[in-house]
Write an enzyme that holds these catalytic residues in place. Sequence first.
Site, PDB file in Angstrom:
ATOM      1  N   ASP A  73       6.109  -1.448  -4.974  1.00 20.28           N
ATOM      2  CA  ASP A  73       5.388  -0.328  -4.271  1.00 20.28           C
ATOM      3  C   ASP A  73       5.108   0.260  -4.080  1.00 20.28           C
ATOM      4  OD1 ASP A  73       7.184  -1.212  -1.965  1.00 20.28           O
ATOM      5  OD2 ASP A  73       6.130  -2.231  -1.139  1.00 20.28           O
ATOM      6  N   ASP A 108       4.055  -8.510   4.078  1.00 24.45           N
ATOM      7  CA  ASP A 108       4.994  -7.063   4.057  1.00 24.45           C
ATOM      8  C   ASP A 108       4.406  -6.375   5.051  1.00 24.45           C
ATOM      9  OD1 ASP A 108       5.384  -7.946   1.868  1.00 24.45           O
ATOM     10  OD2 ASP A 108       4.737  -6.811   0.122  1.00 24.45           O
ATOM     11  N   ARG A 124       2.412  -7.830  -5.420  1.00 22.95           N
ATOM     12  CA  ARG A 124       4.091  -6.912  -6.324  1.00 22.95           C
ATOM     13  C   ARG A 124       4.161  -6.734  -7.223  1.00 22.95           C
ATOM     14  NH1 ARG A 124       8.467  -5.886  -2.532  1.00 22.95           N
ATOM     15  NH2 ARG A 124       7.685  -7.864  -1.594  1.00 22.95           N
ATOM     16  N   TYR A 139      -6.745 -11.346  -2.294  1.00 24.34           N
ATOM     17  CA  TYR A 139      -6.459 -10.032  -1.917  1.00 24.34           C
ATOM     18  C   TYR A 139      -7.248  -9.352  -2.564  1.00 24.34           C
ATOM     19  CZ  TYR A 139      -2.385 -13.252  -0.177  1.00 24.34           C
ATOM     20  OH  TYR A 139      -1.563 -13.676   0.279  1.00 24.34           O
TER      21      TYR A 139
END
Length: 301
Positions: free
Chosen positions: A89, A47, A181, A75
Amino acid sequence: MGRRRKGRDISGWLVVDKPAGMTSTTVVNKVRWALDAKKAGHAGTLDPEATGVLAVALGEATKTVPFITEALKAYTFTVRLGQATNTDDAEGEVIATSDLRPDDEAIKAALGAFVGDIMQVPPQFSAVKVDGERAYKKARDGEEMELAARPLWVEELLLVDRPDEDHVVLEMTCGKGGYVRSIARDLGKALGCYAHVKSLRRIWSGPFQATEGVTLAQIEAMARTPALDAYVQPLEIGLADLPEVRCLAESVAKLRNGNPAAVIATDVEFGEEVWASYEGKAIAVGTYRGGELQPSRVFVA
């Protein structure tokens, strides 16, 4: 006659530590310019606001992109509790709030439901195609969509820090196609408090680590110089998850022409996907069939 693309025939991988505020495509274009590369692509979109590993494939290495895309990735991300946003987000509009703040034990207990084979609904603002159009484009126009759930393998999901009652830091190792997300959104729902991703960083992807990544500032400073070339890793790294077989000298030309040829293999099963090397260089990827390789991808010298 088609227009010939300008640039060098440079092949390999450049691991970029992507900054926030930039699309993955923009980073790839900057790398292509900085290396004067004829061809470049990336192995897994981040993103725009996410940071960390963006593995950029150059030249013949673009043929190995699917193997990195399929590899596990990790992540670390900060989740803001108590708020849901329309984008899942921090860039989005807050659409729901809660005063509830679960304790660490409740959060740890809830994480178990997100490990293993799970089904995940992508965010409304995502690149998933709906009726031939990207979901985020429809979402920007105010359209709400029923997006189909998709399978995701989550190897591990851990609570690694709790800076304050509003935030938790999680670390996730997962397979292809995961939306961090969505994990934050669904965790907030499971805890009854709402949540969204505040920040996100990819710390590794397959064989590539964020700690070895080149920053955009470094890329710009070394652009069009041999100093940047020195950071380009061999394309063979993209084949690390496949078994390696070795070519006979007389097999190299046959394989590069797309024809089956004899290879030397140990501990490889009939029908297994492998890559063939000659003097350490990748020649082809294909299927091993009892002493021969049936190539599916070949690499130009």
